[in-house]
Scaffold this active site. Structure first.
Site, PDB file in Angstrom:
ATOM      1  N   HIS A  27       0.856  -1.182   0.000  1.00  0.00           N
ATOM      2  CA  HIS A  27       0.000   0.000   0.000  1.00  0.00           C
ATOM      3  C   HIS A  27       0.889   1.228   0.000  1.00  0.00           C
ATOM      4  O   HIS A  27       1.928   1.236   0.657  1.00  0.00           O
ATOM      5  CB  HIS A  27      -0.898   0.008   1.237  1.00  0.00           C
ATOM      6  CG  HIS A  27      -2.048   0.935   1.100  1.00  0.00           C
ATOM      7  ND1 HIS A  27      -1.937   2.282   1.356  1.00  0.00           N
ATOM      8  CD2 HIS A  27      -3.320   0.722   0.692  1.00  0.00           C
ATOM      9  CE1 HIS A  27      -3.105   2.845   1.117  1.00  0.00           C
ATOM     10  NE2 HIS A  27      -3.963   1.939   0.710  1.00  0.00           N
TER      11      HIS A  27
ATOM     12  N   ASP B 283      -7.957  -5.221   0.268  1.00  0.00           N
ATOM     13  CA  ASP B 283      -8.491  -6.087  -0.787  1.00  0.00           C
ATOM     14  C   ASP B 283      -8.124  -7.552  -0.610  1.00  0.00           C
ATOM     15  O   ASP B 283      -8.664  -8.414  -1.304  1.00  0.00           O
ATOM     16  CB  ASP B 283      -7.993  -5.607  -2.153  1.00  0.00           C
ATOM     17  CG  ASP B 283      -8.635  -4.298  -2.540  1.00  0.00           C
ATOM     18  OD1 ASP B 283      -9.815  -4.131  -2.204  1.00  0.00           O
ATOM     19  OD2 ASP B 283      -7.968  -3.459  -3.160  1.00  0.00           O
TER      20      ASP B 283
END
Ligand code: ACO
Length: 427
Positions: free
Chosen positions: A305, A362
């Site tokens: 991320h 996710d």
């Protein structure tokens, strides 16, 4: 906070500092070009704040995510999605009567004009739901021409409500068209999540009551996705909004931005990756080796991320939710076992540790959606449904800020210097 001083050749420029609520410091380079003729280069805006925002606070090092000051875990546990939608847009949690009025107004807008059905029917049955949602969102603007002025607070309010109310209907109807089933109309006696599940999964021949575990989990998932500061899709919404495009067009741009596999599309990619691993019979070692190989474009989807460099607080909540939901629904999914194994191995692998690559939101959301009965290509539209209040809040913040300027980045031109035109026959 002291100002910064920039020295360039013989020139010196004082750059003022701004300090945010949580002590973050930003150097204001607004006068750089006019004073020194310089611009900055910042790939992927990794260090650049376009402006200020009071919607969401993220501290990537400590894994903190707060909407309007409220910690994400507390909202996920105690709030409803519409409560969070109100919070994001108006800045405070609604009082009882405010929430009741907001829910009532959203409920009153859940229907789509009947003609909108033709829009879904114009797409091939194989069309990706994100493509349809973006087009349908854009098309909505054409039905409400008198509520499009971004500077008219009342018009914005009603358009925002229409968007929140109609998006679940648009998603469910595009799905129903695809699976050749009749459209199911909204049921305004139901809460937001239950109504959506009914429009998705009910058929006229049978009664439908959503499983409360599924409803609760969907509500939580929507909250976890509701905002995330200046991410790719929210920045797209703000960028389009900065040109005073209407809210429907701006949100449609956000949906397109979210569809990419490096952003919201990752939830679909994670599931596809896990399925491929199971089907190919590859070992986890092979998969990890490929993810680390610079000559192989393969990445471990659902890992890494831009902001979170320790853990993604949403992924932590979802890991537990995935275990609970699968147990409550009696689903035994080998993909969940594989995901857990993959996570364990990656978290102890030097490559992932060094680069601070952790599971993101996710990684687990797809497994949960799958257990709930959603097909893989529906995962990203579910993300979009959750992110909608955040996009709207970000758009409203930008549109109502008197200091907003149209987004117009500079560039460092590296193309050919001036050269004369060469006639076609002489090239
Ligand atoms: N698998 C293998 N290696 C990775 C991964 C991954 N998933 N993610 C990053 N890396 C490596 C890169 O190759 C790079 O290595 P290097 O320094 O040796 O060149 C290093 O880690 C840094 O990666 P960047 O791409 O520079 O990091 P950035 O912050 O730009 O990208 C991103 C973040 C796009 C999320 C990236 O981690 C990624 O592609 N992840 C997989 C896709 C994904 O899960 N996206 C969902 C993000 S969450 C969301 O949008 C809701």
């Amino acid at each position: 906070m002291p100002d910064a001083v920039l020295r360039h050749g013989d020139n010196e420029l004082t750059l003022p500092s701004h300090v945010g609520t949580e002590g973050e410091t930003a150097i204001d380079i607004g006068n750089l070009r006019s004073s020194l003729g310089l611009v900055t280069v910042d790939r992927g805006f990794a260090n650049t704040a376009e402006g200020t925002s009071s919607v969401t606070y993220i501290n990537g090092e400590e894994g903190i995510l707060r909407y309007r000051g409220y910690p994400i875990d507390q909202l996920a546990e105690h709030a409803s999605f519409l409560e969070v939608s109100y919070l994001l847009q108006y800045g405070d949690l609604p009082a009882n009567d405010e929430l009741a009025a907001y829910e009532e107004e959203i409920t009153r807008h859940t229907l789509l004009r009947e003609d909108v059905k033709h829009l879904f029917e114009a797409f091939p049955h194989s069309a990706h739901p994100m493509q349809i949602l973006a087009s349908a969102t854009s098309a909505l603007a054409t039905y409400y021409p008198d509520a499009l002025d971004p500077l008219d607070e009342e018009a914005v309010d009603i358009s925002a409500r229409r968007l929140i109310a109609k998006t679940p209907t648009m998603i469910a109807w595009s799905y129903k068209y695809r699976v050749h089933q009749p459209y199911v109309y909204p049921d305004n006696d139901l809460d937001y999540a239950s109504n959506f599940l009914k429009m998705m999964f009910a058929v006229p021949a049978e009664d439908f009551i959503a499983n409360p575990v599924v409803t609760r989990t969907l509500n939580m998932l929507l909250i976890l996705h509701a905002d995330h500061g200046q991410n790719c899709s929210s920045s797209a919404v703000r960028l389009v909004g900065s040109g005073q495009a209407n809210i429907f067009s701006s949100v449609a741009a956000g949906i397109h931005a979210l569809s990419g596999p490096l952003h919201g599309g990752a939830n679909q990619s994670v599931l596809e990756m896990l399925t491929r691993i199971v089907e190919s019979g590859d070992t986890i070692d092979t998969v990890i080796k490929r993810a680390k190989d610079k000559d192989d474009p393969f990445r471990l989807m659902g890992f890494g991320h831009r902001v979170y460099k320790n853990f993604d607080p949403r992924a932590q909540i979802l890991k537990k939710a995935a275990e609970d939901v699968l147990k409550a629904l009696g689903v035994d999914d080998p993909l969940l076992d594989l995901a857990m194994e993959l996570e364990d191995i990656a978290l102890s692998d030097e490559y992932f540790v060094e680069r601070k690559l952790y599971p993101n939101v996710d990684f687990y959301s797809g497994i949960i959606y799958r257990a709930m009965g959603f097909s893989t290509d529906m995962f990203t539209v579910l993300f979009a449904m959750g992110r909608l209040p955040g996009w709207i809040a970000q758009w409203r913040e930008l549109s109502s800020d008197p200091d907003t300027k149209i987004f117009r980045p500079r560039q460092l031109y590296t193309g050919p210097a001036e050269r004369p035109f060469i006639a076609r026959d002489d090239r």
